[in-house]
Design an enzyme around this catalytic site. Structure first.
Site, PDB file in Angstrom:
ATOM      1  N   SER A 125       0.985  -1.093   0.128  1.00 49.44           N
ATOM      2  CA  SER A 125       0.210  -0.101  -0.040  1.00 49.44           C
ATOM      3  C   SER A 125       0.768   1.221   0.182  1.00 49.44           C
ATOM      4  O   SER A 125       0.503   2.353  -0.436  1.00 49.44           O
ATOM      5  CB  SER A 125      -0.877   0.032   1.366  1.00 49.44           C
ATOM      6  OG  SER A 125       0.032  -0.162   2.454  1.00 49.44           O
ATOM      7  N   HIS A 146      -3.586  -4.008  -5.103  1.00 51.71           N
ATOM      8  CA  HIS A 146      -3.535  -3.697  -3.735  1.00 51.71           C
ATOM      9  C   HIS A 146      -4.884  -4.111  -3.360  1.00 51.71           C
ATOM     10  O   HIS A 146      -5.916  -3.794  -3.549  1.00 51.71           O
ATOM     11  CB  HIS A 146      -3.264  -2.224  -3.502  1.00 51.71           C
ATOM     12  CG  HIS A 146      -3.308  -1.904  -2.056  1.00 51.71           C
ATOM     13  ND1 HIS A 146      -3.979  -0.427  -1.883  1.00 51.71           N
ATOM     14  CD2 HIS A 146      -3.053  -2.501  -0.967  1.00 51.71           C
ATOM     15  CE1 HIS A 146      -4.070  -0.354  -0.643  1.00 51.71           C
ATOM     16  NE2 HIS A 146      -3.585  -1.485   0.296  1.00 51.71           N
ATOM     17  N   GLU A 158      -6.988  -2.048  -5.937  1.00 51.07           N
ATOM     18  CA  GLU A 158      -6.215  -1.025  -6.748  1.00 51.07           C
ATOM     19  C   GLU A 158      -5.338  -1.665  -7.629  1.00 51.07           C
ATOM     20  O   GLU A 158      -4.538  -2.201  -6.954  1.00 51.07           O
ATOM     21  CB  GLU A 158      -5.717   0.035  -5.948  1.00 51.07           C
ATOM     22  CG  GLU A 158      -6.693   0.878  -5.230  1.00 51.07           C
ATOM     23  CD  GLU A 158      -6.363   2.018  -4.405  1.00 51.07           C
ATOM     24  OE1 GLU A 158      -6.821   2.942  -3.736  1.00 51.07           O
ATOM     25  OE2 GLU A 158      -5.125   1.539  -3.452  1.00 51.07           O
ATOM     26  N   ASN A 197      -6.256   4.917   0.430  1.00 47.40           N
ATOM     27  CA  ASN A 197      -5.674   5.288   1.744  1.00 47.40           C
ATOM     28  C   ASN A 197      -5.663   6.895   1.664  1.00 47.40           C
ATOM     29  O   ASN A 197      -5.519   7.295   2.925  1.00 47.40           O
ATOM     30  CB  ASN A 197      -4.327   4.742   1.936  1.00 47.40           C
ATOM     31  CG  ASN A 197      -4.288   3.254   2.372  1.00 47.40           C
ATOM     32  OD1 ASN A 197      -5.306   2.613   2.538  1.00 47.40           O
ATOM     33  ND2 ASN A 197      -3.024   2.548   2.208  1.00 47.40           N
TER      34      ASN A 197
HETATM   35  N1  CAA Z   1     -11.665 -11.534   7.575  1.00 51.76           N
HETATM   36  C1  CAA Z   1     -12.599 -12.371   6.946  1.00 51.76           C
HETATM   37  N2  CAA Z   1     -13.725 -12.087   6.949  1.00 51.76           N
HETATM   38  C2  CAA Z   1     -14.582 -11.137   7.819  1.00 51.76           C
HETATM   39  C3  CAA Z   1     -13.558 -10.521   8.625  1.00 51.76           C
HETATM   40  C4  CAA Z   1     -12.092 -10.835   8.744  1.00 51.76           C
HETATM   41  N3  CAA Z   1     -11.389 -10.060   9.650  1.00 51.76           N
HETATM   42  N4  CAA Z   1     -14.443  -9.684   9.715  1.00 51.76           N
HETATM   43  C5  CAA Z   1     -15.653  -9.873   9.291  1.00 51.76           C
HETATM   44  N5  CAA Z   1     -15.646 -10.657   8.146  1.00 51.76           N
HETATM   45  C6  CAA Z   1     -16.840 -11.019   7.235  1.00 51.76           C
HETATM   46  C7  CAA Z   1     -17.612 -12.052   8.387  1.00 51.76           C
HETATM   47  O1  CAA Z   1     -17.269 -13.300   8.486  1.00 51.76           O
HETATM   48  C8  CAA Z   1     -18.852 -11.830   7.664  1.00 51.76           C
HETATM   49  O2  CAA Z   1     -19.141 -12.882   6.183  1.00 51.76           O
HETATM   50  P1  CAA Z   1     -20.644 -13.341   6.064  1.00 51.76           P
HETATM   51  O3  CAA Z   1     -21.280 -12.201   5.419  1.00 51.76           O
HETATM   52  O4  CAA Z   1     -20.342 -14.488   5.062  1.00 51.76           O
HETATM   53  O5  CAA Z   1     -21.302 -13.912   7.208  1.00 51.76           O
HETATM   54  C9  CAA Z   1     -19.072 -10.442   7.001  1.00 51.76           C
HETATM   55  O6  CAA Z   1     -17.383 -10.152   6.961  1.00 51.76           O
HETATM   56  C10 CAA Z   1     -19.411  -9.405   7.866  1.00 51.76           C
HETATM   57  O7  CAA Z   1     -19.081  -9.195   9.111  1.00 51.76           O
HETATM   58  P2  CAA Z   1     -19.752  -8.877  10.339  1.00 51.76           P
HETATM   59  O8  CAA Z   1     -21.241  -9.238  10.119  1.00 51.76           O
HETATM   60  O9  CAA Z   1     -19.243 -10.009  11.609  1.00 51.76           O
HETATM   61  O10 CAA Z   1     -19.699  -7.336  10.604  1.00 51.76           O
HETATM   62  P3  CAA Z   1     -19.941  -6.233   9.669  1.00 51.76           P
HETATM   63  O11 CAA Z   1     -21.051  -6.466   8.928  1.00 51.76           O
HETATM   64  O12 CAA Z   1     -19.626  -5.115  10.408  1.00 51.76           O
HETATM   65  O13 CAA Z   1     -18.614  -6.307   8.443  1.00 51.76           O
HETATM   66  C11 CAA Z   1     -16.382  -5.515   7.994  1.00 51.76           C
HETATM   67  C12 CAA Z   1     -17.193  -6.147   9.101  1.00 51.76           C
HETATM   68  C13 CAA Z   1     -16.607  -6.106   6.726  1.00 51.76           C
HETATM   69  C14 CAA Z   1     -15.115  -5.439   8.456  1.00 51.76           C
HETATM   70  C15 CAA Z   1     -17.067  -4.020   7.856  1.00 51.76           C
HETATM   71  O14 CAA Z   1     -17.176  -3.511   9.045  1.00 51.76           O
HETATM   72  C16 CAA Z   1     -16.109  -3.102   7.063  1.00 51.76           C
HETATM   73  O15 CAA Z   1     -16.287  -3.298   5.817  1.00 51.76           O
HETATM   74  N6  CAA Z   1     -15.461  -2.369   7.332  1.00 51.76           N
HETATM   75  C17 CAA Z   1     -14.632  -1.403   6.913  1.00 51.76           C
HETATM   76  C18 CAA Z   1     -13.416  -2.175   6.496  1.00 51.76           C
HETATM   77  C19 CAA Z   1     -12.225  -1.388   5.731  1.00 51.76           C
HETATM   78  O16 CAA Z   1     -12.618   0.011   5.436  1.00 51.76           O
HETATM   79  N7  CAA Z   1     -11.262  -1.780   5.159  1.00 51.76           N
HETATM   80  C20 CAA Z   1     -10.386  -1.050   4.424  1.00 51.76           C
HETATM   81  C21 CAA Z   1      -9.340  -0.821   5.272  1.00 51.76           C
HETATM   82  S1  CAA Z   1      -7.928   0.107   4.610  1.00 51.76           S
HETATM   83  C22 CAA Z   1      -6.807  -1.012   3.934  1.00 51.76           C
HETATM   84  O17 CAA Z   1      -7.097  -2.121   4.130  1.00 51.76           O
HETATM   85  C23 CAA Z   1      -5.883  -0.464   3.117  1.00 51.76           C
HETATM   86  C24 CAA Z   1      -4.530  -0.578   3.645  1.00 51.76           C
HETATM   87  O18 CAA Z   1      -3.513  -0.399   2.940  1.00 51.76           O
HETATM   88  C25 CAA Z   1      -4.144  -0.460   5.211  1.00 51.76           C
END
Ligand code: CAA
Length: 289
Positions: A125, A146, A158, A197
Site C-alpha cells: 500500500s 492492492h 487497486e 488510503n
Molecule cells: N476476515 C474475513 N472475513 C471477515 C472478517 C475478517 N477479519 N471480519 C468480518 N468478516 C466477514 C464476516 O465473516 C461476515 O461474513 P458473512 O457475510 O459471510 O457472514 C462479513 O465479513 C460481515 O461481518 P460481520 O457481520 O461480522 O460485521 P460487519 O457487517 O460489521 O462487517 C467488515 C465487518 C466487513 C469488516 C465491515 O465492518 C467493513 O467493511 N469495515 C470497513 C473495512 C475497511 O474499510 N477496510 C479497508 C481498510 S484500509 C486497508 O485495508 C488498506 C491499507 O492499505 C491499510
C-alpha cells in the site's frame, strides 16, 4: 519474453502469509485457482492454514458454501517455506513485510525463477511497484495489486501501473481481480497512498483533529460516520482494525515521499504505537477489546 495473458493463469503464488497474504490466497483458491502461499516462517504458515480452514468451515456452517466446495478450495491451497513453486507460477502476488530492501530481494529472486510470462504484482500500500521493477528484470510485467482488509470481504482492488507497466499486464491484472470476484480500479500513476488510503487518511485526519479539540468523543465521532454517512465503521474503529502501527507506517512513508507537513504521522497515533497499543491485534488501541 512471452506475453502474459489471463488464459495462462492457473497457478498463483502468494508471498507472505500474514492477514493479507493468507486471505488473498484463499480468495484465489475460492475462484478456482491453484495457489501456493509461501512464507519463511513455518509458524506463520501453520497459523494461516488453520485460520483459512476455520473461515471455510464458518462459510459451510452459514450455508454460504457446500462442504465439498470448501474441501476443494482447501485442496487447491499449498503452504511452503521455500520459493520452489515460483518456477511453475503464472502470477505472483507479493504480500511480504513492507520493507523496500526485502521486497527488492524477493522481486530479484522472483524475476530469476518465474516463467517468462508470469506477472509479478505487489500488494504494497506504500511502495509503488516502480521501486521493485528493475530488480525483477521484467519491469513491464510488474504492478501493484492492492487488496483491502479483510481481503476476503472487501471488493476493491487497486491496480496501480508504473511508468514501465505494459497494457497487457494492466489488463490481465484487472481481469484476474474480476475473476476473484473483486471490483478493480485502475490507478494511472503512482502517488503515495494511491486513492483509497488517501481518502481514508483525509477522514482520519479530520477525526483526530475533532477529537483532539474535544469537539466530540471517539464513540460519537465513530457513530456519526456510521449513522450520518453510512460508513461500515467509524474512523477510530477502522484504525484499530487496520492496526495503528500500519497507519503510522503509511503516514511516515507518505511523508518521506512528499515532505508535506500535513502528511506527517499524527503524534497521537505515534504515542499509542509507542505504548504497544496497536489496535485489535494487541487487545488495545483507541478502544479496548
Ligand atoms: N476476515 C474475513 N472475513 C471477515 C472478517 C475478517 N477479519 N471480519 C468480518 N468478516 C466477514 C464476516 O465473516 C461476515 O461474513 P458473512 O457475510 O459471510 O457472514 C462479513 O465479513 C460481515 O461481518 P460481520 O457481520 O461480522 O460485521 P460487519 O457487517 O460489521 O462487517 C467488515 C465487518 C466487513 C469488516 C465491515 O465492518 C467493513 O467493511 N469495515 C470497513 C473495512 C475497511 O474499510 N477496510 C479497508 C481498510 S484500509 C486497508 O485495508 C488498506 C491499507 O492499505 C491499510
Amino acid at each position: 519474453m512471452s506475453t502474459p495473458s489471463i488464459e495462462n493463469i492457473r497457478h498463483i503464488l502468494v508471498v507472505g502469509s500474514g492477514a493479507m497474504g493468507s486471505q488473498i490466497g484463499l480468495v484465489a483458491a475460492l475462484a478456482g485457482y491453484r495457489v501456493t502461499i509461501q512464507d519463511i516462517s513455518a509458524e506463520m504458515l501453520a497459523a494461516a492454514k488453520s485460520q483459512l480452514a476455520s473461515r471455510l468451515q464458518a462459510n459451510v456452517a452459514k450455508g454460504k458454501a457446500s462442504a465439498a466446495d470448501a474441501d476443494a478450495a482447501l485442496a487447491r491451497l499449498s503452504f511452503r517455506t521455500d520459493l520452489a513453486a515460483v518456477a511453475d507460477a503464472d502470477f505472483v502476488i507479493e504480500a511480504a513485510t513492507e520493507r523496500l530492501d526485502i521486497k527488492q530481494e524477493i522481486f530479484a529472486r522472483l524475476g530469476e525463477l518465474a516463467p517468462p510470462h508470469a506477472i509479478l504484482a505487489t500488494n504494497s500500500s506504500t511502495l509503488g511497484s516502480s521501486k521493485v521493477a528493475a530488480a525483477s528484470g521484467r519491469p513491464t510485467q510488474v504492478c501493484n495489486m492492492h487488496f483491502f482488509n479483510p481481503a476476503l470481504v472487501m471488493k476493491c482492488v487497486e491496480v496501480v501501473r508504473n511508468e514501465a507497466t505494459s497494457q497487457t499486464t494492466v489488463d490481465t491484472t484487472m481481469e484476474l481481480a474480476r475473476r476473484f470476484g473483486k471490483e478493480p480500479v485502475l490507478i494511472n500513476r503512482e502517488v503515495p497512498g494511491f486513492v483509497a488510503n488517501r481518502l481514508m487518511g483525509a477522514i482520519q485526519k479530520e477525526a483526530l483533529a475533532l477529537h483532539a479539540a474535544g469537539i466530540a468523543s471517539l464513540e460519537d465521532i465513530d457513530s456519526t460516520a456510521k449513522t450520518a454517512l453510512g460508513h461500515p465503521m467509524g474512523p477510530f474503529e477502522l484504525m484499530d482494525m487496520v492496526g495503528l502501527d500500519v497507519i503510522d507506517f503509511i503516514a511516515q512513508a507518505t511523508y518521506d515521499e512528499t515532505g508535506t507537513e500535513a502528511d506527517r504521522p499524527h503524534p497521537a497515533i505515534t504515542e499509542l504505537v509507542g505504548q504497544g497499543r496497536l489496535g485489535r491485534r494487541t487487545g488495545r488501541g483507541w478502544y479496548s477489546y
